[in-house]
Design a protein around this motif. Structure first.
Motif, PDB file in Angstrom:
ATOM      1  N   THR A 179     -16.865  18.405  38.803  1.00 12.21           N
ATOM      2  CA  THR A 179     -18.131  18.473  38.060  1.00 12.21           C
ATOM      3  C   THR A 179     -18.696  17.070  37.887  1.00 12.21           C
ATOM      4  OG1 THR A 179     -16.881  20.008  36.667  1.00 12.21           O
ATOM      5  CG2 THR A 179     -19.162  19.608  36.021  1.00 12.21           C
ATOM      6  N   GLN A 180     -20.003  16.946  38.005  1.00 10.79           N
ATOM      7  CA  GLN A 180     -20.638  15.660  37.692  1.00 10.79           C
ATOM      8  C   GLN A 180     -21.111  15.691  36.225  1.00 10.79           C
ATOM      9  OE1 GLN A 180     -21.138  12.559  39.393  1.00 10.79           O
ATOM     10  NE2 GLN A 180     -19.428  13.523  40.476  1.00 10.79           N
ATOM     11  N   PRO A 181     -21.196  14.514  35.562  1.00 14.83           N
ATOM     12  CA  PRO A 181     -21.625  14.485  34.165  1.00 14.83           C
ATOM     13  C   PRO A 181     -23.052  15.022  34.014  1.00 14.83           C
ATOM     14  CG  PRO A 181     -20.689  12.389  34.852  1.00 14.83           C
ATOM     15  CD  PRO A 181     -20.872  13.206  36.086  1.00 14.83           C
ATOM     16  N   PRO A 182     -23.481  15.442  32.845  1.00 12.84           N
ATOM     17  CA  PRO A 182     -22.676  15.379  31.618  1.00 12.84           C
ATOM     18  C   PRO A 182     -21.541  16.413  31.588  1.00 12.84           C
ATOM     19  CG  PRO A 182     -24.786  16.466  31.212  1.00 12.84           C
ATOM     20  CD  PRO A 182     -24.845  15.944  32.613  1.00 12.84           C
ATOM     21  N   ILE A 183     -20.395  15.946  31.100  1.00 11.57           N
ATOM     22  CA  ILE A 183     -19.216  16.805  30.955  1.00 11.57           C
ATOM     23  C   ILE A 183     -18.828  16.787  29.481  1.00 11.57           C
ATOM     24  CG2 ILE A 183     -16.722  16.953  31.411  1.00 11.57           C
ATOM     25  CD1 ILE A 183     -17.307  15.628  34.152  1.00 11.57           C
ATOM     26  N   LYS A 184     -18.651  17.946  28.913  1.00  8.70           N
ATOM     27  CA  LYS A 184     -18.222  18.002  27.503  1.00  8.70           C
ATOM     28  C   LYS A 184     -17.301  19.207  27.356  1.00  8.70           C
ATOM     29  CE  LYS A 184     -20.242  17.036  22.997  1.00  8.70           C
ATOM     30  NZ  LYS A 184     -21.417  17.089  22.132  1.00  8.70           N
ATOM     31  N   VAL A 185     -16.008  18.959  27.497  1.00  8.81           N
ATOM     32  CA  VAL A 185     -15.062  20.083  27.524  1.00  8.81           C
ATOM     33  C   VAL A 185     -13.885  19.870  26.569  1.00  8.81           C
ATOM     34  CG1 VAL A 185     -15.504  20.834  29.910  1.00  8.81           C
ATOM     35  CG2 VAL A 185     -13.806  19.038  29.470  1.00  8.81           C
ATOM     36  N   ILE A 186     -13.315  20.980  26.129  1.00 12.65           N
ATOM     37  CA  ILE A 186     -11.983  20.927  25.530  1.00 12.65           C
ATOM     38  C   ILE A 186     -11.069  21.820  26.351  1.00 12.65           C
ATOM     39  CG2 ILE A 186     -12.495  20.249  23.153  1.00 12.65           C
ATOM     40  CD1 ILE A 186     -12.353  23.233  22.444  1.00 12.65           C
ATOM     41  N   CYS A 187      -9.807  21.416  26.430  1.00  7.53           N
ATOM     42  CA  CYS A 187      -8.853  22.105  27.292  1.00  7.53           C
ATOM     43  C   CYS A 187      -7.589  22.391  26.495  1.00  7.53           C
ATOM     44  CB  CYS A 187      -8.477  21.249  28.498  1.00  7.53           C
ATOM     45  SG  CYS A 187      -9.749  20.078  29.005  1.00  7.53           S
ATOM     46  N   PRO A 188      -7.458  23.602  25.973  1.00  6.53           N
ATOM     47  CA  PRO A 188      -6.217  23.950  25.286  1.00  6.53           C
ATOM     48  C   PRO A 188      -5.164  24.375  26.303  1.00  6.53           C
ATOM     49  CG  PRO A 188      -7.878  25.689  25.008  1.00  6.53           C
ATOM     50  CD  PRO A 188      -8.436  24.693  25.975  1.00  6.53           C
ATOM     51  N   GLY A 189      -3.901  24.085  26.044  1.00  4.36           N
ATOM     52  CA  GLY A 189      -2.881  24.553  26.983  1.00  4.36           C
ATOM     53  C   GLY A 189      -1.488  24.138  26.607  1.00  4.36           C
ATOM     54  N   ARG A 190      -0.518  24.681  27.363  1.00  4.78           N
ATOM     55  CA  ARG A 190       0.889  24.388  27.105  1.00  4.78           C
ATOM     56  C   ARG A 190       1.344  23.222  27.974  1.00  4.78           C
ATOM     57  NH1 ARG A 190       4.865  29.372  27.227  1.00  4.78           N
ATOM     58  NH2 ARG A 190       3.810  29.684  25.241  1.00  4.78           N
ATOM     59  N   VAL A 191       2.164  22.376  27.421  1.00  7.01           N
ATOM     60  CA  VAL A 191       2.695  21.234  28.172  1.00  7.01           C
ATOM     61  C   VAL A 191       4.214  21.191  28.027  1.00  7.01           C
ATOM     62  CG1 VAL A 191       0.554  19.938  27.839  1.00  7.01           C
ATOM     63  CG2 VAL A 191       2.451  19.619  26.233  1.00  7.01           C
ATOM     64  N   TYR A 192       4.867  20.490  28.949  1.00  5.25           N
ATOM     65  CA  TYR A 192       6.343  20.510  29.011  1.00  5.25           C
ATOM     66  C   TYR A 192       6.902  19.093  29.020  1.00  5.25           C
ATOM     67  CZ  TYR A 192       5.375  25.261  30.515  1.00  5.25           C
ATOM     68  OH  TYR A 192       4.921  26.548  30.568  1.00  5.25           O
ATOM     69  N   ARG A 193       7.977  18.888  28.291  1.00  4.42           N
ATOM     70  CA  ARG A 193       8.665  17.596  28.372  1.00  4.42           C
ATOM     71  C   ARG A 193      10.161  17.815  28.306  1.00  4.42           C
ATOM     72  NH1 ARG A 193       4.667  13.570  24.938  1.00  4.42           N
ATOM     73  NH2 ARG A 193       2.793  14.363  25.981  1.00  4.42           N
ATOM     74  N   ASN A 194      10.854  16.970  29.063  1.00  6.50           N
ATOM     75  CA  ASN A 194      12.309  17.104  29.135  1.00  6.50           C
ATOM     76  C   ASN A 194      12.952  16.522  27.876  1.00  6.50           C
ATOM     77  OD1 ASN A 194      14.878  17.411  29.943  1.00  6.50           O
ATOM     78  ND2 ASN A 194      14.733  16.102  31.770  1.00  6.50           N
ATOM     79  N   GLU A 195      12.971  17.309  26.844  1.00  4.23           N
ATOM     80  CA  GLU A 195      13.484  16.861  25.544  1.00  4.23           C
ATOM     81  C   GLU A 195      14.546  17.837  25.084  1.00  4.23           C
ATOM     82  OE1 GLU A 195      11.967  14.679  23.029  1.00  4.23           O
ATOM     83  OE2 GLU A 195       9.958  14.283  23.842  1.00  4.23           O
ATOM     84  N   ALA A 196      15.531  17.327  24.368  1.00  6.29           N
ATOM     85  CA  ALA A 196      16.516  18.230  23.758  1.00  6.29           C
ATOM     86  C   ALA A 196      15.799  18.999  22.640  1.00  6.29           C
ATOM     87  CB  ALA A 196      17.670  17.423  23.187  1.00  6.29           C
ATOM     88  N   ILE A 197      16.092  20.294  22.579  1.00  5.04           N
ATOM     89  CA  ILE A 197      15.408  21.128  21.580  1.00  5.04           C
ATOM     90  C   ILE A 197      16.040  20.923  20.200  1.00  5.04           C
ATOM     91  CG2 ILE A 197      14.897  23.521  20.893  1.00  5.04           C
ATOM     92  CD1 ILE A 197      14.886  24.191  23.910  1.00  5.04           C
ATOM     93  N   SER A 198      15.184  20.651  19.229  1.00  3.28           N
ATOM     94  CA  SER A 198      15.671  20.499  17.851  1.00  3.28           C
ATOM     95  C   SER A 198      14.566  20.999  16.920  1.00  3.28           C
ATOM     96  CB  SER A 198      15.978  19.034  17.554  1.00  3.28           C
ATOM     97  OG  SER A 198      14.758  18.319  17.452  1.00  3.28           O
ATOM     98  N   SER A 199      14.752  20.812  15.638  1.00  3.10           N
ATOM     99  CA  SER A 199      13.716  21.269  14.712  1.00  3.10           C
ATOM    100  C   SER A 199      12.447  20.426  14.863  1.00  3.10           C
ATOM    101  CB  SER A 199      14.223  21.217  13.272  1.00  3.10           C
ATOM    102  OG  SER A 199      14.487  19.876  12.929  1.00  3.10           O
ATOM    103  N   ARG A 200      12.583  19.228  15.446  1.00  3.09           N
ATOM    104  CA  ARG A 200      11.428  18.319  15.520  1.00  3.09           C
ATOM    105  C   ARG A 200      10.907  18.096  16.929  1.00  3.09           C
ATOM    106  NH1 ARG A 200      11.346  14.999  10.962  1.00  3.09           N
ATOM    107  NH2 ARG A 200      10.563  13.275  12.195  1.00  3.09           N
ATOM    108  N   ALA A 201      11.592  18.624  17.927  1.00  7.47           N
ATOM    109  CA  ALA A 201      11.129  18.434  19.308  1.00  7.47           C
ATOM    110  C   ALA A 201      11.437  19.684  20.106  1.00  7.47           C
ATOM    111  CB  ALA A 201      11.839  17.239  19.942  1.00  7.47           C
TER     112      ALA A 201
END
Ligand code: DAH
Length: 340
Positions: A179-201
């Motif tokens: 797309t060429q400007p003007p561009i005005k977007v929001i992008c909700p979505g899921r993201v992934y990171r290699n982190e140990a699962i805990s109550s805070r991550a």
């Protein structure tokens, strides 16, 4: 006695009963052990012999008429009952249907979308399984840039170029390349990171990315949009504070704190007694990012921001353990209801 019998015979025609219970009490009244008919039978014993025949016949007639009347009424009541049953809707569920509730992250995400939609942002999305170009290279991460280590990435073993996106900033690149400007977007979505699962991550979480590219976009525009968002999301007296930071894709870059909405800025465990909580990263889009994605940085500039949905949900609902968001325990999920 003849008159007595006649009187009861006359009564019979006008007897009514609206249900089984009333009918039964009529039966007892007339035909029960201590009922009127039996009472008359007792009296009958002392009737003089010459009258016995005539009165006996009358008494029998009375008994039969009563029996017939009561049987007739019973039949009528059972028909009435049948027609009531016919009106029942047997396809209806025998127990109340449980309505589901929206997931707290959906509630918060929808609220974020609502607020930015009112400021003219459109929705955009991109794939969760991405390539290195959209997640890193086009976002101005040099191949050996240490910034790549800022985010622990899941790689596909057979295909090191394919990764699970570590941030929704990749959607910025997806939008700009098409797309060429003007561009005005929001992008909700899921993201992934290699982190140990805990109550805070967690190894996955949710973000909402924002991108505005046009002519003459200023840092003041960014600040105003974020202030408006914060006040709509939390409360009208929410304050914001921008601290200088570093992201490869923005220059200058900042992290934004809001005044702690739990203690009102006085200091509590959530804000670690500082009165402020960080909610997002932002900045002016680095010209290298515009160029890498086919937009002329001499004509256009822009701002971008990215926030964590769990973070904002925590501030709104004070969920102590991040894992609750993905365990699907209905006791937790049932606590959230929203109109949208
Ligand atoms: N992508 C960053 C992250 O995952 C968040 C972010 C920071 C997004 C600054 C932006 C930005 O668009 O300008 O932590």
């Amino acid at each position: 006695m003849i008159e007595k019998i006649q009187a009861v015979l006359n009564e019979i025609q006008s007897l009514t009963a609206k249900d089984e219970k009333e009918l039964e009490s009529l039966r007892i009244k007339y035909l029960g052990k201590k009922g009127i008919v039996n009472e008359m039978m007792a009296e009958f014993r002392s009737v003089p012999a010459e009258q016995k025949r005539a009165i006996g016949m009358q008494l029998n007639e009375l008994k039969n008429s009563l029996q017939e009347k009561i049987n007739g009424m019973r039949e009528e009541l059972s028909h009435q009952h049948e027609s009531e049953i016919e009106q029942l809707d047997l396809t209806r569920s025998p127990y109340p249907i449980r309505l589901g509730t929206r997931h707290p992250l959906s509630i918060v995400k929808n609220e974020i979308i609502d607020i930015f939609s009112r400021m003219g942002f459109l929705l955009a999305d991109g794939p969760e399984v991405e390539d290195d170009w959209h997640v890193f290279s086009s976002m101005n991460f040099a191949p050996d840039h240490p910034a790549r280590d800022m985010q622990d990435t899941f790689f596909i073993e057979q295909h090191p170029d394919i990764i699970l996106r570590t941030h929704t900033s990749s959607v910025q690149s997806r939008v700009m390349e098409s797309t060429q400007p003007p561009i005005k977007v929001i992008c909700p979505g899921r993201v992934y990171r290699n982190e140990a699962i805990s109550s805070r991550a967690h190894c996955f979480f949710h973000q909402v990315e924002g991108l505005y590219v046009d002519k003459d976009v200023t840092f003041a525009d960014l600040k105003q949009a974020l202030l408006t968002f914060s006040r709509e999301m939390f409360s009208a007296d929410t304050k914001i504070r921008l601290r200088p930071s570093y992201f490869p894709f923005t220059e200058p870059s900042a992290e934004m704190d809001i005044s702690c909405n739990i203690c009102g800025g006085k200091g509590c465990s959530l804000c670690k007694n500082t009165g402020w909580v960080e909610i997002l990263g932002c900045g002016m889009v680095d010209p290298n990012v515009l160029e890498a994605n086919g937009i002329d940085s001499k004509i256009y500039n822009g701002y971008a921001f990215g926030m964590g949905v769990e973070r904002i949900a925590n501030l709104k609902y004070q969920v102590k353990d991040l894992r609750l968001f993905s365990e699907n325990d209905v006791r937790f999920l049932d606590e959230f209801t929203a109109a949208n």
